[in-house]
Every structure is written in structure tokens, then in C-alpha cells.
Design an enzyme around this catalytic site. Structure first.
Site, PDB file in Angstrom:
ATOM      1  NE  ARG A   1      17.990  34.274  27.627  1.00 13.89           N
ATOM      2  CZ  ARG A   1      16.734  34.651  27.799  1.00 13.89           C
ATOM      3  NH1 ARG A   1      16.413  35.462  28.790  1.00 13.89           N
ATOM      4  NH2 ARG A   1      15.790  34.216  27.001  1.00 13.89           N
TER       5      ARG A   1
ATOM      6  N   PRO B   1      14.890  29.093  35.560  1.00 11.90           N
ATOM      7  CG  PRO B   1      16.756  27.752  35.323  1.00 11.90           C
ATOM      8  CD  PRO B   1      16.234  29.106  34.975  1.00 11.90           C
ATOM      9  CD  GLU B   2      11.267  31.249  39.038  1.00  9.22           C
ATOM     10  OE1 GLU B   2      11.669  31.448  40.206  1.00  9.22           O
ATOM     11  OE2 GLU B   2      11.211  32.156  38.188  1.00  9.22           O
TER      12      GLU B   2
ATOM     13  CG  HIS C   1      26.137  28.724  24.917  1.00 11.30           C
ATOM     14  ND1 HIS C   1      26.394  30.069  24.727  1.00 11.30           N
ATOM     15  CD2 HIS C   1      25.487  28.298  23.800  1.00 11.30           C
ATOM     16  CE1 HIS C   1      25.914  30.452  23.563  1.00 11.30           C
ATOM     17  NE2 HIS C   1      25.367  29.401  22.974  1.00 11.30           N
TER      18      HIS C   1
ATOM     19  NE  ARG D   1       5.599  42.762  52.051  1.00 11.17           N
ATOM     20  CZ  ARG D   1       6.667  42.206  51.483  1.00 11.17           C
ATOM     21  NH1 ARG D   1       6.730  42.110  50.170  1.00 11.17           N
ATOM     22  NH2 ARG D   1       7.649  41.747  52.220  1.00 11.17           N
TER      23      ARG D   1
END
Length: 276
Positions: free
Chosen positions: A112, A2-3, A94, A156
Site C-alpha cells: 500500500r 503492524p502494531e 512491492h 479527557r
């Protein structure tokens, strides 16, 4: 994973419903990425305030009356999701955290177990401050100007894709959205940051914002198991121009979409449309 769009969609799906609720209990399942950091019983009786988001973290403030006392910082990890609903359903294998309130149960499901629920005395103190200190600006922050982005890129030597994923210039451009924003801006993901001109930095910032805004409108992306707190999936993945389309025709120029690996992450791009 999830972002930012998925986390913000999740926040919107339960924030109004839980605000003002009183905490009546806490259940801990299997250990998550970090320990809770407090005795769960000390959270009883607090009132939930306005849920906020910072990057991919959610902050659930806990109030004593109208005064913030502490809060819980939540991260969904690689495969986590939050659900907010009526009590009664027994936790599954879970389901690793339940916050019981007078308006329902906020449950974190994380197969996870890379997610986290961490107590902190405030956003700017304790564990929350430590975890949030390295984050860049929010993508829609007015203070994030093209000049700021260009100045941050000039020093950078890494690729622009790596810089977007690092999240210390701007948060929210995870792998899917970085690929799509770079396509929108016409920038090859391998381009070195210091080669990005001021006009290209401005275009990239606009594309990052536009891509994330579209993702929010479509409920985020569901590639495997993302659901918001209502149990709804996202639809942005069906609108992707390059992500996940290796070998297919570019919808802009008709060329072939390529896939390369950068820093162990897949990058999808069109060589015809995106230049170094």
C-alpha cells in the site's frame, strides 16, 4: 496494521545480524509516504549501529566508526514488512527500499506504500524528532505508573478505547491489543476516560502490559500479511478473547461477544464482563 508487538518482533529478528555491518548501497523503489530526505549515496560507508524501537517506528543508527552520525527512521505503515537476508533476489513490484550491507540486504516490502524510510540527523533532531514528538510513554517504562495514567485520563471526555488508540498516553495498544486489554481489565470500550477510577487505571495498565507481553511472546498477530524479518507469522490472534469473535460465546462468562464501531475502528467486547 503492524502494531508495537509486530514491530518489536521484527526488530528482534534482524537487529543482532545487521549490527556492525557496513552500508554498501541503497535502492529506492516507488515513492513511499515521505521522501528519504537525503542523497542515497551519502549513506555509503556508514556502519549500522544497534537498531532501536520507539512506538511503531524503528531507528537504524548509522555510525562513523563508533560515533553516531545520522540514521534511518522506518515505519511499516498499513501492510509493510521487513526482510533481512542474502543479496541476490531481484526486487518485486512491492519492494520499495533496499539497504545493502556487508551482512545482507534489509528490504522493505509495502503493497500500500503507507510505510516510510526517512533520514534524520538523530532521534532528537530533524524529521525523527518531529514524527516522534507526540508519542506517549513506552508500555514497560517504569515511569509509566498508575498515577500517571489516571492523571492523564482525568481531563479527557473521549472514550477509553479512543484514548488508548491515540497513543499519547501509552504507545503500543493498537486496535487488537486495546480490545484485549480492555476485556482483561473489565472496562467497556465506550467508557469515558474521566470516569476511570485510580484502581481501574491501575488494572488497565497491568492488562495493557500483560496483553503486549503475551503478544511479544507469541510473535505478534498475523491477520493478513505480517511477517518478521525471518518470514515468520505471529500467533497472538489465535489466543484473542474478544477481538474478531463477534457473535461467539465469551470464554469467561458465556455471554455473546459484541462488535461496535468507534472512530471508524471495530471494537469487540463482552457486555457481561466489561462495565462502564
Amino acid at each position: 496494521m503492524p502494531e508495537l508487538p509486530e514491530v518489536e518482533v521484527t526488530r528482534r529478528s534482524f537487529a543482532e545480524r545487521i549490527a556492525g555491518a557496513r552500508v554498501t548501497g541503497v535502492r529506492l523503489g516507488a515513492p513511499l509516504r515521505w521522501p528519504l530526505g537525503c542523497d542515497p549515496e551519502t549513506l555509503h560507508g556508514f556502519t549500522v549501529g544497534e537498531v532501536q524501537r520507539r512506538g511503531k517506528y524503528l531507528w537504524v543508527p548509522l555510525l562513523d566508526g563508533r560515533h553516531p552520525v545520522c540514521g534511518l527512521l522506518l515505519h511499516l505503515g498499513m501492510s509493510g514488512s521487513l526482510a533481512f537476508g542474502e543479496p541476490g533476489a531481484q526486487p518485486g513490484k512491492h519492494d520499495h527500499f533496499d539497504l545493502f550491507t556487508t551482512r545482507g540486504v534489509l528490504r522493505l516490502t509495502d503493497p500500500r506504500r503507507f510505510g516510510a524510510v526517512v533520514w534524520s540527523p538523530g532521534l532528537e533532531h530533524g524529521m525523527a524528532a518531529k514524527l516522534l514528538s507526540g508519542l506517549g510513554r513506552e508500555p514497560f517504562d517504569p515511569a509509566l505508573t498508575p498515577e500517571v495514567v489516571h492523571a492523564a485520563l482525568k481531563g479527557r471526555r473521549t472514550s477509553i478505547k479512543a484514548a488508548l488508540l491515540a497513543g499519547d498516553i501509552v504507545v503500543g495498544a493498537g486496535n487488537i491489543y486495546a480490545c484485549e486489554a480492555l476485556f482483561c481489565a473489565g472496562i467497556d470500550p465506550r467508557t469515558a476516560c474521566h470516569r476511570i477510577s485510580r484502581p481501574r487505571a491501575e488494572r488497565l495498565l497491568a492488562c495493557v502490559r500483560g496483553t503486549l507481553a503475551q503478544a511479544l511472546e507469541l510473535g505478534g498477530s498475523t491477520l493478513r500479511d505480517f511477517r518478521d524479518a525471518h518470514g515468520m507469522s505471529g500467533a497472538f490472534q489465535s489466543q484473542a478473547q474478544v477481538y474478531g469473535r463477534e457473535g461467539e460465546a465469551c470464554r469467561r462468562c458465556g455471554g455473546t461477544v459484541r462488535r461496535i464501531v468507534q472512530g471508524q475502528r471495530a471494537s469487540f467486547f463482552c457486555p457481561g464482563c466489561q462495565k462502564r
